[in-house]
Design a protein around this motif. Sequence first.
Motif, short mmCIF file in Angstrom:
data_model
loop_
_atom_site.label_atom_id
_atom_site.label_comp_id
_atom_site.label_asym_id
_atom_site.label_seq_id
_atom_site.Cartn_x
_atom_site.Cartn_y
_atom_site.Cartn_z
N LYS A 83 0.83 -1.21 0.00
CA LYS A 83 0.00 0.00 0.00
C LYS A 83 0.86 1.25 0.00
O LYS A 83 0.57 2.21 -0.70
N LYS A 86 2.80 2.09 -3.41
CA LYS A 86 2.02 2.86 -4.38
C LYS A 86 2.23 4.35 -4.18
O LYS A 86 2.53 5.08 -5.12
N TYR A 118 3.46 -11.18 4.40
CA TYR A 118 2.61 -11.21 3.21
C TYR A 118 2.48 -9.84 2.59
O TYR A 118 1.88 -9.70 1.54
N ASN A 119 3.00 -8.81 3.26
CA ASN A 119 2.65 -7.46 2.82
C ASN A 119 3.84 -6.54 2.65
O ASN A 119 3.69 -5.47 2.10
N LYS A 182 -1.49 -4.74 -8.37
CA LYS A 182 -2.36 -5.33 -9.39
C LYS A 182 -3.26 -4.27 -10.02
O LYS A 182 -3.47 -4.22 -11.22
N ASN A 183 -3.80 -3.43 -9.17
CA ASN A 183 -4.81 -2.49 -9.64
C ASN A 183 -4.17 -1.12 -9.77
O ASN A 183 -4.12 -0.34 -8.84
N MET C 111 -8.78 -9.63 7.29
CA MET C 111 -7.69 -10.49 7.73
C MET C 111 -8.10 -11.94 7.92
O MET C 111 -7.29 -12.84 7.80
N GLU C 125 -11.44 -1.94 1.07
CA GLU C 125 -10.05 -2.19 1.42
C GLU C 125 -9.64 -1.32 2.58
O GLU C 125 -9.83 -0.11 2.56
N LEU C 126 -9.06 -1.93 3.59
CA LEU C 126 -8.56 -1.13 4.71
C LEU C 126 -7.03 -1.06 4.64
O LEU C 126 -6.46 0.01 4.50
N ILE C 127 -6.38 -2.19 4.75
CA ILE C 127 -4.92 -2.22 4.70
C ILE C 127 -4.44 -2.90 3.42
O ILE C 127 -3.54 -2.44 2.75
N LEU C 128 -5.04 -4.03 3.12
CA LEU C 128 -4.58 -4.81 1.97
C LEU C 128 -5.26 -4.29 0.72
O LEU C 128 -6.45 -4.51 0.53
N GLU C 129 -4.50 -3.58 -0.10
CA GLU C 129 -5.08 -3.15 -1.36
C GLU C 129 -4.80 -4.23 -2.40
O GLU C 129 -3.70 -4.77 -2.46
N ASP C 130 -5.77 -4.51 -3.22
CA ASP C 130 -5.68 -5.51 -4.28
C ASP C 130 -5.22 -6.87 -3.76
O ASP C 130 -4.29 -7.46 -4.26
N TRP C 131 -5.88 -7.37 -2.74
CA TRP C 131 -5.49 -8.67 -2.20
C TRP C 131 -5.99 -9.77 -3.12
O TRP C 131 -7.09 -9.69 -3.65
N ASP C 132 -5.16 -10.81 -3.32
CA ASP C 132 -5.52 -11.81 -4.33
C ASP C 132 -5.42 -13.23 -3.81
O ASP C 132 -5.20 -14.16 -4.57
N PRO C 136 -5.02 -13.35 4.94
CA PRO C 136 -3.66 -13.69 5.35
C PRO C 136 -3.51 -14.10 6.81
O PRO C 136 -2.52 -14.74 7.14
#
Lengths: 191, 302, 176
Positions: A83, A86, A118-119, A182-183, C111, C125-132, C136
Amino acid sequence: MDKKNYFLDEKPEKLTYGGVFRKIDDWARARSLWVVAYGTGCGSIELRPTFTSRFDAERLGMRMVGTPRQADVLIISGYLTVKTLKRVIRVYEQMQSPKYVVALGACPINGGMYYDSYNAINQLDLYLPVDVWITGCMPRPEAILAGFKRLQELIDSGRADGWKKYIENLDWYRENQRKIIKNWKMPNYNW
Amino acid sequence: MWSKIFYAFLTLLGGIAYGLLLGGISRKITARMQNRRGPTVWQNFIDLWKLFRKKTAVSHGVMFYLAPMFRLVGGAGTFLLVPIVIDSPYLSNFSFGGDLIVIMYFMVLGCLGMALGAAESGHPHAPIGVTRGLSQMAGYELPFVISVVVLMIADKTATVEGIVRAQQGGILHWHLFTHPFAAAAAFISLLGMMTSYPFQVVLAPQEIAVGPPTEYSSTFLSYMFSGRSVFAMAKYLLFMDLFLGGAGSLLEAFAKTFLVFLWPLFITNVFPRFRLEQSVRFFWTWPTFIGLVDLLRISLMR
Amino acid sequence: MEILERLRERFEVLEEKVQRDDLIFVGTTGKNLIPMLVYLKEYEGFKTLVMISCVDWIEEGKFQLSYNLWAPKQKKNIIVKVFIDRKQPNFTTIYRIWPQAEVYEREIHEMFGVNFEGNPTQGEELILEDWDDIPPMRRDFDTLKYSMEKFGERAPKSRINIRREISEQYDEWRRK
């Protein structure tokens, strides 16, 4: 006014750099580094003592400015999440060249203690050109000052050319960036 | 005539340089007061060169380009109307009858140009900063105009030169001592003009980042930078002429402007910041009433 | 503890534990949760919702939701626990009792994938943008594997030749 007018959505031309004043330019750029006041992670807590009375980075000619348009240096202070990445890319592209990136701490180098997160990204230089790395978790203000001294030396000798690399290899960087963002809701180029 | 224009140009360059140097000195003094080393006094020159040589790649429209020029021209216009050394053919600039009123108009010009340009930049912080700046201006203009009117009535002239001539003949003839209340009002409003710290609401780094020039970069910023320094120089010179008896030589001018420069500097380093409405309320009460005391005194004595 | 007795009279209490003088755990069923929270808020003085948290009990196939409440006058905490099914994690929102619960529930949805029916900002979306991937914080999510696939291998420890390395990568990419 048309919203499109607010950013340039076209690829930047190849920058010419140098000329008669190149020596003076490099000298002045090294001694007047304005840092954009944007903290991405925990490391920005170390920047406050660096820039205030105790360690006083202002004696090197450095200053915090509140807007990327006027800044020369972007400090990636610590871990960088997707995040934040970006926003960092936008901030970096809004800065006017020549511009420099300083990566602070272990996380931008190899993921640090967040290597299995993961982030948080693992390697910063896949997404942005980095001029100076400062290791540590977190580096003390002395280490940060030493890093800035190193950056000054690099600029003085004309070797801090990350911003040129970024423009030359923009497609490579874009491919890496789009792999994890991705977006892509941003303009293609916004400087 | 041409030689006069040439000398005016030279004085302008000198004014910019001295203004930048004073800015560097103020940064140094601030650093010393905060118990640190601080940058060199030449730091502003380095910054100016760096900004001037940076690449500029932002487009926001015509007014965006013109605003820094407005700022520079406003500063330079004010500067060129204030005589530096009285009786000198080179350094008295373009002083003429009734110029004090023109000067007061010119002082607004830079702010207005800045307002137009900042509004076109489209950044949300810019209009907030501009609103604050113009409101603040409405605040400090009132006591300043009152004290200038006091001097005009007292000396029966509307030129800066006439006011300087009325103060000749010893330190006690200075308006600082003959009209202390008017001087106090004007010097308090100088704090607002210089946006020194209790009245620092325009740039307000904790709230709106850098305020009006948020979108301005590189070369534009360097114009604004030099415009600001020459504008500050013009204000110091104006206050020197109005209250400290003008200058008979260049050295005296340097010394007296330095004295005027120290006043906002020392205030700025020891005070926290007002909010906008507190600032305007302060200007419309205390300095205004102090100025009115002298206005009343002058009117009754006539 | 008197408050536990009063709760036992009114609601179905599955488990209880007094951790400290000012911290009590109470377990209840999903049906009883909202009446119990309203009772605690309006009658017992637990006016503040401190936070909502979620625990993944993967072996038992359950999610545990914990509602942490604080009584400012008595200076006491109570934590109300409720277990929901892990396969169909649906629950009711409590944002009408405490509006700030909206954000906590949004985060837990992001989450853990717990679905709070009636939450207006659910799914934003709060923290994870574009989660796929799967949410987690679930324990069957392999974070190391995901990190390796998405962000690349952990870079080598010695990065002295870092500039050369990146420029090699440029060249490689151009040749392609």
